[in-house]
Design an enzyme around this catalytic site. Sequence first.
Site, PDB file in Angstrom:
ATOM      1  N   SER A 125      16.343  15.131 -20.695  1.00 13.82           N
ATOM      2  CA  SER A 125      15.309  16.151 -20.732  1.00 13.82           C
ATOM      3  C   SER A 125      15.780  17.272 -21.640  1.00 13.82           C
ATOM      4  O   SER A 125      16.980  17.595 -21.677  1.00 13.82           O
ATOM      5  CB  SER A 125      15.044  16.686 -19.320  1.00 13.82           C
ATOM      6  N   HIS A 183       0.832  -1.204   0.000  1.00 20.33           N
ATOM      7  CA  HIS A 183       0.000   0.000   0.000  1.00 20.33           C
ATOM      8  C   HIS A 183       0.872   1.261   0.000  1.00 20.33           C
ATOM      9  O   HIS A 183       0.458   2.319   0.484  1.00 20.33           O
ATOM     10  CB  HIS A 183      -0.957   0.030   1.190  1.00 20.33           C
TER      11      HIS A 183
END
Length: 491
Positions: free
Chosen positions: A324, A200
């Site tokens: 990038s 979780h």
Amino acid sequence: MRGMPTSQPIPSSERASLADVKPPIALGPLDGRYRAAVSPLVDHLSEAALNRERLHVEVEWLVALTDGTPDGPAVPGAPRLSDAEKTYLRGVVADFAGAGIAEMAEIERETVHDVKAVEYFLKRRLAAAPGMLGDDTVLPGVGELVHFACTSEDINNLSYALMVRGAVTEVWLPAARALVEQIADMAREHAAVPMLSRTHGQPATPTTLGKELAVLAHRLRRQVRRIEGAEYLGKLNGATGTYGAHLAAVPTTDWPALSRSFVEGLGLTWNPLTTQIESHDWQAELYADVARFNRILHNLATDVWTYISLGFFTQIPVAGATGSSTMPHKVNPIRFENAEANLEISCSLLDTLSATLVTSRLQRDLTDSTTQRNIGPAFGHSLLAIDNVRRGLTALAVNTTLLDADLDENWEVLGEAIQSAMRAASVAGVAGMENPYERLKELTRGQRLTGDQMREFVAGLGLPDDVAERLAGMSPRSYVGLAEKLVADHL
């Protein structure tokens, strides 16, 4: 602002037509940007490959009709073909390439029927046989045995079965197996590298990096085994699956027996009961298995992406590559992102194929014709994803320093081990072990603890000396159970 010049876009009509550029520009990325990664599928799942398999099936059916049985040809009066004539016919298939593709396309423009074009193409080769074999060859006289008693689907279903089988066994499966072994090798290499789990998204019982990779390798390998065991079905029984034309022409031949022998001779499983079409159920079964492999691989891609985000994996920069366009420090996980997208596209196509192909109105409709022409893109996007994941995994390095630091910051995960030991001690009759879960919950929930705090807590529980000593010597790094052994035993 008043006085500022306005932009005047160039009208589309004044731009150069990209559709007229030679050689032609690909409309889709598989035949353009990603061609190198998927090109082996062209030999199996392209339109040209379909026509080559159709030609193959027509040739082998002609040979089967003339071979017939020991009692004679399947069609009385048909000649027996010599070995040289069979070699010539099979050479028509083997040599089918650029010129043949163009010629068949030209015939199809006249016939406006793709399978009829194959028939006429082969008849041309029969007529031309004397130029290669001499005037005494019987091939010019057997033209009416080409496509004998066949509907188009008799040819198509066998062709697609051969195409898909070739694509799966010769291209897709070797790539999938190589990927699974690459993951398995990584799992074995890192079987003993401790890592904090995230259930979780929260810190949880430690595992090892190798064990988590082993889970994915094991899942993928199981799907590979299912795909390796796929059946490829085929039929040859006429326009409604009754052998009506066969019996009307030659009632003395055992047509079901010849059909079965022919289909099995192609290496396929004979389907004895069909409408005009082979029912395609085997395709739906296969595509569901490939889609499941894709989805498990998608799970691996998202998990690895997350591990990269957490810093557990670092990416080895490629010389000259740009991460990038504006942030020069970045090394983006593009291989795994590319794989995710391609797996999703592949699954969408495979799901559509599976759902559509199992339904045909009454004895025949043509929805399967268009649908099956997308088998290539479905496998192409999966193959491209496999290639990207393999390349991405090769560029990873494990950041053990960060893995260790993550473990050292989460001593509270030992709460599970301690309360389990308390439960066992309580069952064994040790006093003072009441409410172990609740006591550990109070100590650890929502809190960060140090090693000293955990050891102090253990020392005050009154556990038997051997148990207390074992727990006191435990750390998040050592609390990995049988993870390493599981990798060794089951991978």
